[in-house]
Design an enzyme around this catalytic site. Sequence first.
Site, PDB file in Angstrom:
ATOM      1  N   GLN A 169       0.848  -1.202   0.000  1.00  0.00           N
ATOM      2  CA  GLN A 169       0.000   0.000   0.000  1.00  0.00           C
ATOM      3  C   GLN A 169       0.879   1.245   0.000  1.00  0.00           C
ATOM      4  O   GLN A 169       1.511   1.554   1.015  1.00  0.00           O
ATOM      5  CB  GLN A 169      -0.891  -0.022   1.258  1.00  0.00           C
ATOM      6  CG  GLN A 169      -1.782   1.171   1.438  1.00  0.00           C
ATOM      7  CD  GLN A 169      -2.269   1.299   2.883  1.00  0.00           C
ATOM      8  OE1 GLN A 169      -1.750   0.634   3.784  1.00  0.00           O
ATOM      9  NE2 GLN A 169      -3.254   2.144   3.103  1.00  0.00           N
ATOM     10  N   GLY A 170       0.907   1.956  -1.107  1.00  0.00           N
ATOM     11  CA  GLY A 170       1.730   3.164  -1.223  1.00  0.00           C
ATOM     12  C   GLY A 170       0.904   4.411  -0.982  1.00  0.00           C
ATOM     13  O   GLY A 170       0.556   5.129  -1.922  1.00  0.00           O
TER      14      GLY A 170
ATOM     15  N   SER B  82       1.322   6.518   2.470  1.00  0.00           N
ATOM     16  CA  SER B  82       2.077   7.487   3.287  1.00  0.00           C
ATOM     17  C   SER B  82       3.344   7.968   2.584  1.00  0.00           C
ATOM     18  O   SER B  82       4.002   7.208   1.873  1.00  0.00           O
ATOM     19  CB  SER B  82       2.471   6.858   4.616  1.00  0.00           C
ATOM     20  OG  SER B  82       1.354   6.331   5.263  1.00  0.00           O
TER      21      SER B  82
ATOM     22  N   SER C 216       4.726  -1.289   3.986  1.00  0.00           N
ATOM     23  CA  SER C 216       4.869  -2.667   4.488  1.00  0.00           C
ATOM     24  C   SER C 216       4.929  -3.639   3.316  1.00  0.00           C
ATOM     25  O   SER C 216       4.224  -3.466   2.318  1.00  0.00           O
ATOM     26  CB  SER C 216       3.691  -3.042   5.383  1.00  0.00           C
ATOM     27  OG  SER C 216       3.532  -2.124   6.418  1.00  0.00           O
TER      28      SER C 216
ATOM     29  N   GLU D 260      -9.608  -1.428   5.432  1.00  0.00           N
ATOM     30  CA  GLU D 260      -8.486  -1.632   6.360  1.00  0.00           C
ATOM     31  C   GLU D 260      -9.003  -1.602   7.800  1.00  0.00           C
ATOM     32  O   GLU D 260      -8.687  -2.472   8.608  1.00  0.00           O
ATOM     33  CB  GLU D 260      -7.434  -0.531   6.166  1.00  0.00           C
ATOM     34  CG  GLU D 260      -6.267  -0.676   7.132  1.00  0.00           C
ATOM     35  CD  GLU D 260      -5.203   0.417   6.988  1.00  0.00           C
ATOM     36  OE1 GLU D 260      -5.531   1.525   6.513  1.00  0.00           O
ATOM     37  OE2 GLU D 260      -4.051   0.168   7.358  1.00  0.00           O
TER      38      GLU D 260
ATOM     39  N   GLU E 215      -3.316  10.071  18.475  1.00  0.00           N
ATOM     40  CA  GLU E 215      -3.811  11.458  18.583  1.00  0.00           C
ATOM     41  C   GLU E 215      -4.968  11.697  17.609  1.00  0.00           C
ATOM     42  O   GLU E 215      -5.973  12.317  17.959  1.00  0.00           O
ATOM     43  CB  GLU E 215      -2.679  12.460  18.298  1.00  0.00           C
ATOM     44  CG  GLU E 215      -1.591  12.509  19.362  1.00  0.00           C
ATOM     45  CD  GLU E 215      -0.643  11.314  19.313  1.00  0.00           C
ATOM     46  OE1 GLU E 215      -0.588  10.623  18.268  1.00  0.00           O
ATOM     47  OE2 GLU E 215       0.029  11.064  20.331  1.00  0.00           O
TER      48      GLU E 215
HETATM   49  C1  LIG Z   1       4.263  -0.613  11.337  1.00  0.00           C
HETATM   50  C2  LIG Z   1       3.738   0.392  10.353  1.00  0.00           C
HETATM   51  C3  LIG Z   1       3.323  -0.033   9.110  1.00  0.00           C
HETATM   52  C4  LIG Z   1       2.837   0.877   8.183  1.00  0.00           C
HETATM   53  N1  LIG Z   1       2.488   0.423   6.937  1.00  0.00           N
HETATM   54  C5  LIG Z   1       2.086   1.312   6.002  1.00  0.00           C
HETATM   55  C6  LIG Z   1       1.824   0.875   4.658  1.00  0.00           C
HETATM   56  O1  LIG Z   1       1.955  -0.313   4.324  1.00  0.00           O
HETATM   57  N2  LIG Z   1       1.460   1.803   3.747  1.00  0.00           N
HETATM   58  C7  LIG Z   1       1.314   3.126   4.058  1.00  0.00           C
HETATM   59  O2  LIG Z   1       0.948   3.903   3.189  1.00  0.00           O
HETATM   60  N3  LIG Z   1       1.559   3.574   5.326  1.00  0.00           N
HETATM   61  C8  LIG Z   1       1.951   2.701   6.285  1.00  0.00           C
HETATM   62  N4  LIG Z   1       2.238   3.146   7.567  1.00  0.00           N
HETATM   63  C9  LIG Z   1       2.199   4.581   7.825  1.00  0.00           C
HETATM   64  C10 LIG Z   1       1.136   5.068   8.767  1.00  0.00           C
HETATM   65  O3  LIG Z   1      -0.127   5.023   8.160  1.00  0.00           O
HETATM   66  C11 LIG Z   1       1.544   6.489   9.162  1.00  0.00           C
HETATM   67  O4  LIG Z   1       2.740   6.386   9.919  1.00  0.00           O
HETATM   68  C12 LIG Z   1       0.491   7.195   9.967  1.00  0.00           C
HETATM   69  O5  LIG Z   1      -0.591   7.498   9.167  1.00  0.00           O
HETATM   70  C13 LIG Z   1       1.036   8.494  10.604  1.00  0.00           C
HETATM   71  O6  LIG Z   1       1.628   9.300   9.641  1.00  0.00           O
HETATM   72  P1  LIG Z   1       3.085   9.919   9.854  1.00  0.00           P
HETATM   73  O7  LIG Z   1       3.985   8.829  10.256  1.00  0.00           O
HETATM   74  O8  LIG Z   1       3.406  10.713   8.653  1.00  0.00           O
HETATM   75  O9  LIG Z   1       2.950  10.885  11.110  1.00  0.00           O
HETATM   76  P2  LIG Z   1       2.355  12.365  11.101  1.00  0.00           P
HETATM   77  O10 LIG Z   1       1.032  12.376  10.456  1.00  0.00           O
HETATM   78  O11 LIG Z   1       3.382  13.287  10.574  1.00  0.00           O
HETATM   79  O12 LIG Z   1       2.176  12.617  12.636  1.00  0.00           O
HETATM   80  C14 LIG Z   1       3.274  12.910  13.507  1.00  0.00           C
HETATM   81  C15 LIG Z   1       2.706  13.106  14.918  1.00  0.00           C
HETATM   82  O13 LIG Z   1       1.802  14.236  14.922  1.00  0.00           O
HETATM   83  C16 LIG Z   1       0.524  13.846  15.373  1.00  0.00           C
HETATM   84  N5  LIG Z   1      -0.517  14.534  14.621  1.00  0.00           N
HETATM   85  C17 LIG Z   1      -0.604  14.653  13.274  1.00  0.00           C
HETATM   86  N6  LIG Z   1      -1.717  15.348  12.926  1.00  0.00           N
HETATM   87  C18 LIG Z   1      -2.347  15.648  14.085  1.00  0.00           C
HETATM   88  C19 LIG Z   1      -3.551  16.349  14.398  1.00  0.00           C
HETATM   89  N7  LIG Z   1      -4.335  16.841  13.442  1.00  0.00           N
HETATM   90  N8  LIG Z   1      -3.909  16.455  15.693  1.00  0.00           N
HETATM   91  C20 LIG Z   1      -3.114  15.937  16.695  1.00  0.00           C
HETATM   92  N9  LIG Z   1      -1.961  15.287  16.458  1.00  0.00           N
HETATM   93  C21 LIG Z   1      -1.588  15.129  15.171  1.00  0.00           C
HETATM   94  C22 LIG Z   1       0.454  12.344  15.116  1.00  0.00           C
HETATM   95  O14 LIG Z   1      -0.459  11.705  15.974  1.00  0.00           O
HETATM   96  C23 LIG Z   1       1.890  11.921  15.391  1.00  0.00           C
HETATM   97  O15 LIG Z   1       2.102  11.735  16.759  1.00  0.00           O
HETATM   98  C24 LIG Z   1       2.730   2.256   8.521  1.00  0.00           C
HETATM   99  C25 LIG Z   1       3.133   2.676   9.784  1.00  0.00           C
HETATM  100  C26 LIG Z   1       3.649   1.775  10.697  1.00  0.00           C
HETATM  101  C27 LIG Z   1       4.082   2.270  12.039  1.00  0.00           C
END
Ligand SMILES: Cc1cc2nc3c(=O)[nH]c(=O)nc-3n(C[C@H](O)[C@H](O)[C@H](O)COP(=O)(O)OP(=O)(O)OC[C@H]3O[C@@H](n4cnc5c(N)ncnc54)[C@H](O)[C@@H]3O)c2cc1C
Length: 397
Positions: free
Chosen positions: A130-131, A133, A165, A248, A382
């Site tokens: 899944q592309g 993020s 992933s 999902e 959050e």
């Molecule tokens: C094990 C694992 C597997 C994953 N697999 C995939 C995958 O296969 N494909 C894929 O596309 N993605 C995948 N992800 C990504 C996952 O969906 C993202 O990490 C997640 O959506 C959070 O995005 P980010 O990491 O960019 O954090 P950000 O969105 O940048 O957030 C950073 C911090 O800010 C906080 N924050 C952000 N916005 C707000 C708000 N409006 N209010 C309060 N707090 C806020 C968040 O809670 C977090 O603590 C995976 C993640 C993990 C950990």
Amino acid sequence: MDFSYSTAELDFREEVRDWINKNIPGDFGSPAWPRPEDPKKYMEVTFGWMKKLYESRWTGIDWPKEYGGRSASPIEQFIFMEEMADHITPSPFHTIGVGMAGPTIMAHGTEAQKQRYLPKILSGEEIWCQGFSEPNAGSDLAALKTTCRDGGDFYVVNGQKIWTSVAHLAQFCILVTRADSTGSKHAGMNYLIVDMRTPGVEVRPLVQITGDPEFNEVFFSDVKVPKENLLGGEGNGWMVAITTLMHERMNIAALLYGRIKRTLHDVVELTKQIKRHGRYLCEDPVIRHKLAYYAANVETQRLNNLRMRAHASGGTDPGPIGSVFKLIWCKSNMDLLEMAVDILGPYAELMPGSDGHHTLADEWMRHWLRSRANSIEGGTTEILKNITGERVLGLPR
Ligand SMILES: Cc1cc2nc3c(=O)[nH]c(=O)nc-3n(C[C@H](O)[C@H](O)[C@H](O)COP(=O)(O)OP(=O)(O)OC[C@H]3O[C@@H](n4cnc5c(N)ncnc54)[C@H](O)[C@@H]3O)c2cc1C
């Protein structure tokens, strides 16, 4: 609300139990079903398990019969996961394909796309990732910047995804891209099916705190994607992505409940094996109190799953129940695993090969380290709190 199963659902549960009794020799990792140390052999065993599930029609049971599923109801799907949770089995690699890509193709794909992709998703012959993020687009997915330019018969994709992933194993990717940035940020997206073997696709595995390379960075440099690989029409990428995310949420809830049910069972067993000051931990009132708390907590997760599925079966939107479920699951899973590591004390930190090292402790440590990702994956804590605050409690934005 009546949470008991109907006669038909109980019959279904018997069928599942019967199959499990005949086909699962014991926990994966136990002497009855050893877990190979060699990564290649481990892959072979996992693919073998996927094949067995598929051939017995236990893969994608909620898929319509015409596409190889059983047309199982959301409750039956949950029953299946609940029963499987009593056993440790290899984790299949095609969860994203079966639980997300497949249902999205069924909802938005052309007949040709359905014929081409669905059979091999179900059989596990083709693995999907899944592309969605990106480095600067996670919680705010619509901020994504990977571009999709019209190149005539094909699109040209440039950009970077992250946290992808199983991309290192995948043949295909469901990729959300930006085709037009002139309108609102939810408009102008294209949802593409990308063959990961296309020139210009580069996968760089990221090693996690557990030592496993579970997810990856994926780079796209002038990647040519045939126009027939567009899903859901030009500019409709956001709507198609929402379909994927809804599937999902539903699938993940059953999977996560299954896992925590098993973890609770294993932590209880651990307290029966370890003694402190001459008595087993399970006799300690503080430990018993904690276990009772987690048992009640896990039961609420079962009921929230059923509540969500009752809505889905009745054709109504389950609303934010899935978000509330994930929020409760995340906290209790992380705490429960921390409790296991606390119980093991210094043994939890011993590396393989050191004196007193025990593979059981090794596994607990790995699970505990992996649980750090729980509050991020599938929607951060959050964000889920925001959803619960606004949509359940009616708080201002
Ligand atoms: C094990 C694992 C597997 C994953 N697999 C995939 C995958 O296969 N494909 C894929 O596309 N993605 C995948 N992800 C990504 C996952 O969906 C993202 O990490 C997640 O959506 C959070 O995005 P980010 O990491 O960019 O954090 P950000 O969105 O940048 O957030 C950073 C911090 O800010 C906080 N924050 C952000 N916005 C707000 C708000 N409006 N209010 C309060 N707090 C806020 C968040 O809670 C977090 O603590 C995976 C993640 C993990 C950990």
